[in-house]
Design a protein around this motif. Structure first.
Motif, short mmCIF file in Angstrom:
data_model
loop_
_atom_site.label_atom_id
_atom_site.label_comp_id
_atom_site.label_asym_id
_atom_site.label_seq_id
_atom_site.Cartn_x
_atom_site.Cartn_y
_atom_site.Cartn_z
N LYS A 129 -5.10 8.24 2.59
CA LYS A 129 -4.17 7.63 3.52
C LYS A 129 -4.44 6.08 3.83
CE LYS A 129 -2.42 11.34 5.78
NZ LYS A 129 -1.10 11.55 5.45
N ILE A 130 -5.67 5.61 3.61
CA ILE A 130 -5.78 4.37 3.70
C ILE A 130 -5.23 3.69 2.50
CG2 ILE A 130 -7.67 2.45 3.70
CD1 ILE A 130 -9.44 4.46 5.08
N LEU A 131 -5.33 4.04 1.21
CA LEU A 131 -4.87 3.33 0.28
C LEU A 131 -3.28 3.29 0.09
CD1 LEU A 131 -5.57 2.38 -2.89
CD2 LEU A 131 -5.04 4.87 -3.58
N ASN A 132 -2.79 4.47 0.88
CA ASN A 132 -1.24 4.39 0.77
C ASN A 132 -0.80 3.33 1.90
OD1 ASN A 132 -0.58 6.38 -0.94
ND2 ASN A 132 -0.73 8.09 0.58
N ALA A 133 -1.61 3.31 3.02
CA ALA A 133 -1.33 2.38 4.01
C ALA A 133 -1.45 0.94 3.33
CB ALA A 133 -2.20 2.28 5.14
N ALA A 134 -2.38 0.59 2.49
CA ALA A 134 -2.72 -0.64 1.92
C ALA A 134 -1.56 -0.99 0.89
CB ALA A 134 -3.95 -0.65 1.02
N TYR A 135 -0.92 0.00 0.13
CA TYR A 135 0.29 -0.17 -0.56
C TYR A 135 1.37 -0.53 0.06
CZ TYR A 135 3.87 0.32 -4.01
OH TYR A 135 4.78 0.23 -4.85
N ILE A 136 1.59 0.00 1.36
CA ILE A 136 2.71 -0.23 2.08
C ILE A 136 2.63 -1.79 2.79
CG2 ILE A 136 4.08 0.46 4.06
CD1 ILE A 136 3.50 3.37 3.22
N VAL A 137 1.41 -2.00 3.08
CA VAL A 137 1.27 -3.29 3.83
C VAL A 137 1.46 -4.57 2.97
CG1 VAL A 137 -0.81 -4.48 4.69
CG2 VAL A 137 -0.22 -2.48 5.73
#
Length: 175
Positions: A129-137
């Motif tokens: 979830k953190i990695l997906n958030a980092a990608y989107i950010v």
């Protein structure tokens, strides 16, 4: 010795200046501090959209992608791939930190997964979830916005109600 350290610090700050915006955006994600953001950028590169194309490819490259191997109704190993061990360990460390902060979406998600999946697999899920958030950010250039815990609980309860209603319909009971 002190002068050499000061020179090296200035050089590091100069090199980080070009990625300052990306570092600040990553720091909006819970459990990501400056050092962790710098390490993540060093491993992922700042242009993640050009390099990977979508968050699924980034997760696969990192080795934090959930495994799902089933054949003929028999569930095989669901182990994750090896991937980038440095980024994977960073994400697990960030997941540990995120699960220790009260009142966040990541903590609520961890609590709901830990009982069913186990503690370590739940940590990998939070890291994902953190990695997906980092990608989107990094691709959208927007700061992180998460669900509140109340909103998470409301969505989870609504999904459960819908699931149970469909199950009752399948049994022939009208609701």
């Amino acid at each position: 010795m002190e002068s050499q350290i000061a020179v090296l610090r200035q050089e590091v700050e100069r090199l980080l200046e070009q990625d300052r915006e990306s570092i600040e955006l990553l720091k909006t994600i819970p459990s990501i501090n400056t050092l962790m953001a710098v390490k993540m950028l060093a491993e992922m590169r700042a242009k993640v959209e050009e390099t990977f194309g979508n968050p699924k490819r980034l997760a696969k490259w990192t080795g934090i992608c959930p495994g799902n191997n089933e054949s003929g109704g028999k569930k095989m190993s669901g182990c994750t791939t090896h991937g980038n061990k440095y980024l994977k360990s960073l994400l697990v460390e960030a997941a540990w930190t995120a699960t220790r902060t009260k009142g966040t979406y990541l903590r609520a998600k961890y609590d709901s997964m830990a009982g069913r999946k186990g503690l370590k697999r739940a940590l990998l899920i939070i890291g994902h979830k953190i990695l997906n958030a980092a990608y989107i950010v990094l691709t959208a250039r927007l700061s992180y916005m998460a669900y509140s815990v109340e909103e998470f609980e409301k969505r989870r309860n609504q999904k459960r109600i819908t699931h149970l209603q469909n199950e009752l319909k399948g049994l022939g009971v009208s609701v």
